[in-house]
Design a protein around this motif. Structure first.
Motif, PDB file in Angstrom:
ATOM      1  N   ARG A 182       4.332  12.882   4.293  1.00 26.36           N
ATOM      2  CA  ARG A 182       3.361  11.994   3.648  1.00 26.36           C
ATOM      3  C   ARG A 182       3.902  11.458   2.320  1.00 26.36           C
ATOM      4  NH1 ARG A 182      -0.326  16.058   5.358  1.00 26.36           N
ATOM      5  NH2 ARG A 182      -0.323  16.954   3.262  1.00 26.36           N
TER       6      ARG A 182
ATOM      7  N   LEU B 298       0.227   9.248  -3.721  1.00 25.10           N
ATOM      8  CA  LEU B 298       1.521   9.664  -4.272  1.00 25.10           C
ATOM      9  C   LEU B 298       1.368  10.236  -5.671  1.00 25.10           C
ATOM     10  CD1 LEU B 298       4.583   9.748  -3.753  1.00 25.10           C
ATOM     11  CD2 LEU B 298       4.737   7.483  -4.804  1.00 25.10           C
TER      12      LEU B 298
ATOM     13  N   GLN C 266      -3.677   6.084   5.615  1.00 28.12           N
ATOM     14  CA  GLN C 266      -2.485   6.143   4.774  1.00 28.12           C
ATOM     15  C   GLN C 266      -2.421   7.455   4.007  1.00 28.12           C
ATOM     16  OE1 GLN C 266      -0.221   3.562   4.540  1.00 28.12           O
ATOM     17  NE2 GLN C 266       1.100   4.582   3.055  1.00 28.12           N
TER      18      GLN C 266
ATOM     19  N   LEU D 119       5.388   2.242  -1.111  1.00 31.54           N
ATOM     20  CA  LEU D 119       5.061   1.735  -2.437  1.00 31.54           C
ATOM     21  C   LEU D 119       6.119   0.743  -2.911  1.00 31.54           C
ATOM     22  CD1 LEU D 119       3.469   1.778  -5.118  1.00 31.54           C
ATOM     23  CD2 LEU D 119       4.808   3.791  -5.768  1.00 31.54           C
TER      24      LEU D 119
ATOM     25  N   GLY E  62       0.384   9.397   5.672  1.00 29.66           N
ATOM     26  CA  GLY E  62       1.543   8.803   4.995  1.00 29.66           C
ATOM     27  C   GLY E  62       1.775   7.361   5.376  1.00 29.66           C
ATOM     28  N   MET E  63       1.074   6.842   6.376  1.00 28.05           N
ATOM     29  CA  MET E  63       1.216   5.457   6.787  1.00 28.05           C
ATOM     30  C   MET E  63      -0.065   5.022   7.488  1.00 28.05           C
ATOM     31  SD  MET E  63       3.737   5.770  10.105  1.00 28.05           S
ATOM     32  CE  MET E  63       3.439   4.072  10.618  1.00 28.05           C
TER      33      MET E  63
ATOM     34  N   HIS F 170       4.797   7.594   1.439  1.00 28.00           N
ATOM     35  CA  HIS F 170       4.096   6.917   0.344  1.00 28.00           C
ATOM     36  C   HIS F 170       5.099   6.274  -0.615  1.00 28.00           C
ATOM     37  CE1 HIS F 170       0.302   8.306   1.679  1.00 28.00           C
ATOM     38  NE2 HIS F 170       0.392   9.545   1.240  1.00 28.00           N
TER      39      HIS F 170
ATOM     40  N   SER G  36      -0.674   3.452  -1.323  1.00 30.08           N
ATOM     41  CA  SER G  36       0.387   4.455  -1.441  1.00 30.08           C
ATOM     42  C   SER G  36       0.381   5.114  -2.814  1.00 30.08           C
ATOM     43  CB  SER G  36       1.755   3.796  -1.212  1.00 30.08           C
ATOM     44  OG  SER G  36       1.871   3.324   0.105  1.00 30.08           O
TER      45      SER G  36
END
Length: 233
Positions: A161, A57, A17, A169, A21-22, A165, A53
């Motif tokens: 990313r 972030l 993640q 979130l 970004g995932m 995030h 996330s």
């Protein structure tokens, strides 16, 4: 032993993640659901996904694309309670297999360089958001449709990313509020923090091409996971 595997999956998912970004739910959800069952496992995945996330972030929020995240969040947020109502009494195995097939087809097309103006359109964002809402309700794995949208959009790696995030979130908070909150164990939280910190440290060194490949790979794993979990239950 099953819970130990789940904790390891949480660490690996948090790393994915933070780096791409995932990927948290796609990696961690099968192990957590196997360890705690779907009724506790899915809400637990959602709570942990919020943390997965939030941590990266907190550093990269300036690079997020609020308009693009909002374009995806509107259908996802609106579709979540509807999906929970429609799917609550259904056997979702057939839906999961169909969704997994669709994800794999989309990944194959994007990996071969096929571009789709539809995916960049408002209608494409609505389709991705609604599809993500349904998959999140089914198994806490709403990432593949959003990953395909992002891969097609060709955003810079850091913006990709941060935007993902931000999307996940909010989406996971909303889905957890609809399905109910289940607090994770402290070992799972500690594993998540360790994986996320490692992923955040390595993310700036990840080239844009590698980041896109990572998103597509995680999406592919998610599609296979959806199909496999449905066919083995």
């Amino acid at each position: 032993m099953t819970e130990q595997v789940a904790v390891a999956a949480v660490a690996l998912g948090a790393f994915a993640q933070a780096a791409t970004g995932m990927g948290f739910s796609l990696v961690a959800a099968p192990a957590l659901i196997a360890a705690f069952g779907p009724h506790r496992g899915v809400p637990m995945v959602l709570v942990l996904a919020v943390l997965a996330s939030l941590l990266p972030l907190s550093r990269d929020w300036r690079h997020a694309r609020p308009r693009d995240a909002g374009r995806l969040l509107v259908p996802a947020v609106l579709g979540t309670p509807v999906a929970a109502w429609l799917l609550g009494a259904m056997d979702t195995r057939l839906l999961a297999v169909a969704a997994g097939c669709g994800v794999l087809v989309g990944v194959a097309l994007l990996a071969r360089g096929v571009r789709s103006s539809f995916l960049s359109s408002p209608a494409g964002a609505w389709l991705a958001g609604l599809g993500s809402a349904g998959l999140n309700v089914i198994g806490g794995v709403g990432g593949p449709p959003i990953g395909l949208y992002a891969a097609n959009a060709d955003w810079p790696a850091r913006e990709t990313r941060a935007t993902l995030h931000a999307f996940f979130l909010v989406q996971n908070l909303v889905t957890a509020a609809v399905l109910g909150f289940v607090l994770p164990s402290w070992p799972a939280v500690a594993a998540l923090v360790g994986g996320a910190v490692t992923g955040v440290a390595l993310a700036p060194r990840l080239p844009a091409r590698a980041a896109r490949l990572g998103v597509l790979t995680v999406s592919c794993v998610g599609g296979l996971t959806l199909m496999g979990s449905a066919l083995t239950t």
